[in-house]
Design a protein around this motif. Structure first.
Motif, PDB file in Angstrom:
ATOM      1  N   UNK B 101      31.457  40.259  40.526  1.00  0.00           N
ATOM      2  CA  UNK B 101      31.147  39.761  41.872  1.00  0.00           C
ATOM      3  C   UNK B 101      32.396  39.749  42.736  1.00  0.00           C
ATOM      4  N   UNK B 102      33.536  39.513  42.143  1.00  0.00           N
ATOM      5  CA  UNK B 102      34.809  39.514  42.862  1.00  0.00           C
ATOM      6  C   UNK B 102      35.632  40.667  42.306  1.00  0.00           C
ATOM      7  N   UNK B 103      36.185  41.481  43.172  1.00  0.00           N
ATOM      8  CA  UNK B 103      36.963  42.591  42.629  1.00  0.00           C
ATOM      9  C   UNK B 103      38.184  42.874  43.503  1.00  0.00           C
ATOM     10  N   UNK B 104      39.119  41.960  43.432  1.00  0.00           N
ATOM     11  CA  UNK B 104      40.363  42.190  44.152  1.00  0.00           C
ATOM     12  C   UNK B 104      41.464  42.667  43.218  1.00  0.00           C
ATOM     13  N   UNK B 105      41.047  43.091  42.038  1.00  0.00           N
ATOM     14  CA  UNK B 105      42.011  43.613  41.073  1.00  0.00           C
ATOM     15  C   UNK B 105      42.803  44.777  41.655  1.00  0.00           C
ATOM     16  N   UNK B 106      42.112  45.604  42.449  1.00  0.00           N
ATOM     17  CA  UNK B 106      42.784  46.784  42.996  1.00  0.00           C
ATOM     18  C   UNK B 106      43.765  46.403  44.093  1.00  0.00           C
ATOM     19  N   UNK B 107      43.456  45.295  44.750  1.00  0.00           N
ATOM     20  CA  UNK B 107      44.346  44.823  45.794  1.00  0.00           C
ATOM     21  C   UNK B 107      45.589  44.196  45.197  1.00  0.00           C
ATOM     22  N   UNK B 126      34.704  58.693  43.172  1.00  0.00           N
ATOM     23  CA  UNK B 126      34.621  57.300  43.581  1.00  0.00           C
ATOM     24  C   UNK B 126      33.891  56.451  42.544  1.00  0.00           C
ATOM     25  N   UNK B 127      34.146  55.168  42.619  1.00  0.00           N
ATOM     26  CA  UNK B 127      33.533  54.222  41.701  1.00  0.00           C
ATOM     27  C   UNK B 127      32.871  53.082  42.463  1.00  0.00           C
ATOM     28  N   UNK B 128      32.001  53.349  43.395  1.00  0.00           N
ATOM     29  CA  UNK B 128      31.401  52.234  44.139  1.00  0.00           C
ATOM     30  C   UNK B 128      30.631  51.277  43.255  1.00  0.00           C
ATOM     31  N   UNK B 129      30.160  51.766  42.103  1.00  0.00           N
ATOM     32  CA  UNK B 129      29.341  50.910  41.249  1.00  0.00           C
ATOM     33  C   UNK B 129      30.121  49.694  40.753  1.00  0.00           C
ATOM     34  N   UNK B 130      31.440  49.823  40.682  1.00  0.00           N
ATOM     35  CA  UNK B 130      32.241  48.679  40.241  1.00  0.00           C
ATOM     36  C   UNK B 130      32.241  47.543  41.250  1.00  0.00           C
ATOM     37  N   UNK B 131      31.837  47.841  42.452  1.00  0.00           N
ATOM     38  CA  UNK B 131      31.823  46.837  43.508  1.00  0.00           C
ATOM     39  C   UNK B 131      30.409  46.303  43.750  1.00  0.00           C
ATOM     40  N   UNK B 132      29.490  46.662  42.852  1.00  0.00           N
ATOM     41  CA  UNK B 132      28.098  46.238  43.004  1.00  0.00           C
ATOM     42  C   UNK B 132      27.742  45.256  41.889  1.00  0.00           C
ATOM     43  N   UNK B 133      27.231  44.115  42.281  1.00  0.00           N
ATOM     44  CA  UNK B 133      26.834  43.114  41.288  1.00  0.00           C
ATOM     45  C   UNK B 133      25.650  42.332  41.833  1.00  0.00           C
ATOM     46  N   UNK B 134      25.355  41.240  41.187  1.00  0.00           N
ATOM     47  CA  UNK B 134      24.231  40.407  41.623  1.00  0.00           C
ATOM     48  C   UNK B 134      24.579  38.924  41.476  1.00  0.00           C
ATOM     49  N   UNK B 135      23.888  38.123  42.277  1.00  0.00           N
ATOM     50  CA  UNK B 135      23.766  36.700  41.990  1.00  0.00           C
ATOM     51  C   UNK B 135      22.319  36.500  41.566  1.00  0.00           C
ATOM     52  N   UNK B 150      16.979  37.905  42.244  1.00  0.00           N
ATOM     53  CA  UNK B 150      18.199  38.709  42.117  1.00  0.00           C
ATOM     54  C   UNK B 150      18.677  39.120  43.511  1.00  0.00           C
ATOM     55  N   UNK B 151      19.858  38.654  43.859  1.00  0.00           N
ATOM     56  CA  UNK B 151      20.440  38.955  45.167  1.00  0.00           C
ATOM     57  C   UNK B 151      21.566  39.981  44.981  1.00  0.00           C
ATOM     58  N   UNK B 152      21.395  41.190  45.482  1.00  0.00           N
ATOM     59  CA  UNK B 152      22.447  42.209  45.326  1.00  0.00           C
ATOM     60  C   UNK B 152      23.700  41.863  46.129  1.00  0.00           C
ATOM     61  N   UNK B 153      24.826  42.111  45.505  1.00  0.00           N
ATOM     62  CA  UNK B 153      26.133  41.827  46.116  1.00  0.00           C
ATOM     63  C   UNK B 153      26.944  43.117  46.187  1.00  0.00           C
ATOM     64  N   UNK B 154      27.655  43.285  47.296  1.00  0.00           N
ATOM     65  CA  UNK B 154      28.546  44.449  47.427  1.00  0.00           C
ATOM     66  C   UNK B 154      29.920  43.924  47.846  1.00  0.00           C
ATOM     67  N   UNK B 155      30.947  44.377  47.150  1.00  0.00           N
ATOM     68  CA  UNK B 155      32.272  43.764  47.323  1.00  0.00           C
ATOM     69  C   UNK B 155      33.218  44.619  48.164  1.00  0.00           C
ATOM     70  N   UNK B 156      32.654  45.376  49.091  1.00  0.00           N
ATOM     71  CA  UNK B 156      33.516  46.026  50.076  1.00  0.00           C
ATOM     72  C   UNK B 156      34.232  47.275  49.594  1.00  0.00           C
ATOM     73  N   UNK B 157      33.554  48.058  48.765  1.00  0.00           N
ATOM     74  CA  UNK B 157      34.193  49.288  48.287  1.00  0.00           C
ATOM     75  C   UNK B 157      34.573  50.208  49.453  1.00  0.00           C
ATOM     76  N   UNK B 158      33.739  50.209  50.481  1.00  0.00           N
ATOM     77  CA  UNK B 158      33.953  51.159  51.573  1.00  0.00           C
ATOM     78  C   UNK B 158      34.921  50.644  52.636  1.00  0.00           C
ATOM     79  N   UNK B 168      33.181  39.491  47.867  1.00  0.00           N
ATOM     80  CA  UNK B 168      31.725  39.646  47.730  1.00  0.00           C
ATOM     81  C   UNK B 168      30.972  39.284  48.997  1.00  0.00           C
ATOM     82  N   UNK B 169      30.006  40.120  49.319  1.00  0.00           N
ATOM     83  CA  UNK B 169      29.123  39.847  50.450  1.00  0.00           C
ATOM     84  C   UNK B 169      27.706  40.258  50.058  1.00  0.00           C
TER      85      UNK B 169
END
Lengths: 85, 205
Positions: B101-107, B126-135, B150-158, B168-169
């Motif tokens: 859900x949180x992916x600031x590892x790259x930052x 690209x690996x957008x799937x790594x930025x996709x999760x759920x609540x 299930x609420x889809x979450x996208x963590x700003x890959x783009x 996460x948003x």
């Protein structure tokens, strides 16, 4: 970070049920409006969980795969975490 | 599985159940059933990147169901960098992989070494799937699971700026549909039907 409306929506979603659980190994780097973690490895600082879940109870158990690489003080913040409001 | 460890965990679950109204069991593990390569995102060829391999290691269902048999109400799998299927076992949800859900590892980078290439595969794939999760919100009534939302979450890959990535948003509609349809496909072999209502997935056991 809570000024980000999209992020705030997620926090509100997490806060909406009676209880929430999660693996807080991720890091938040914004320190202005959100008490996220700062340095280190796979660990979120303790203040982060209550920022997401006010009044949270954090419980920890055995260390896990990744945590074995890092300092003991970090273990508590990155293992099984139960947050209850 | 180490049977002694398993017995220890199950004893803890039983104890926890005595002390709690609701108990979750979580595991952080990076194991897979096969080594076919990881799913990286819609329209992107699979590649040898096991972090996003959705297959479920053979011990995991055994372990998850044992914890439920001993009192766990929810089982949550973490570790793998992508979503895995959901199974309902004896009226309790098993999330084999919740993604990140949180992916600031790259930052931030591992151990403080910023490395924006960490999620970029060979030849710039690209690996957008790594930025996709759920609540996932699990509704219990009278101790019984009545619904999983299930609420889809996208963590700003783009996001162009690294500072904006990993936060996460709620996923925008097109990404939400990608996440939910993929989760449907991953969960169907496990006997789980996910109904898509708008941009939310619903499981009714």
């Amino acid at each position: 970070m809570l000024s980000d409306s999209g992020f705030r929506e997620v926090v509100e979603l997490i806060q909406s049920p009676d209880a929430a659980t999660g693996n807080l190994e991720g890091k938040f780097i914004d320190g202005r409006t959100f008490a996220g973690s700062r340095g280190g490895s796979f660990a979120m600082n303790f203040p982060t969980a209550p920022s997401i879940m006010p009044g949270a109870l954090i419980r920890t158990r055995k260390w896990n795969f990744c945590a074995s690489n890092f300092a003991q003080r970090l273990l508590a913040s990155r293992n099984l975490i139960i947050i209850m409001r | 599985m180490n049977q002694n460890d398993l017995e220890d965990v199950l004893a803890s679950v039983r104890e926890g159940k005595i002390k709690s109204d609701l108990i979750t069991e979580a595991i952080h593990a990076h194991h897979f059933l096969d080594a076919k390569g990881g799913y990286r995102g819609e329209g992107i060829p699979e590649a040898e990147h096991l972090d996003t391999n959705p297959s479920i290691a053979d011990y995991l269902p055994v372990f998850a169901k044992a914890t439920i048999d001993n009192g766990a109400d929810v089982f949550q799998g973490t570790g793998v960098d992508a979503l895995r299927g959901i199974e309902i076992y004896n009226g309790r949800p098993i999330f084999y992989g919740l993604g990140e859900i949180i992916r600031q590892m790259d930052t931030f980078g591992l151990a403080g070494r910023a490395d924006p290439q960490r999620s970029i595969g060979p030849e710039g794939a690209e690996f957008p799937v790594k930025f996709q999760s759920i609540v996932a919100i699990n509704e219990f009534s009278g101790g019984e699971l009545t619904e999983v939302r299930i609420y889809p979450i996208e963590a700003g890959y783009y996001e162009e700026k690294l500072a904006r990535r990993g936060i996460p948003r709620i996923a925008p509609p097109d990404v939400a549909q990608q996440i939910l349809t993929r989760l449907q496909a991953l969960s169907d072999p496990l006997g789980t039907t996910i109904e898509i209502q708008g941009d939310i997935g619903i499981i009714r056991p």
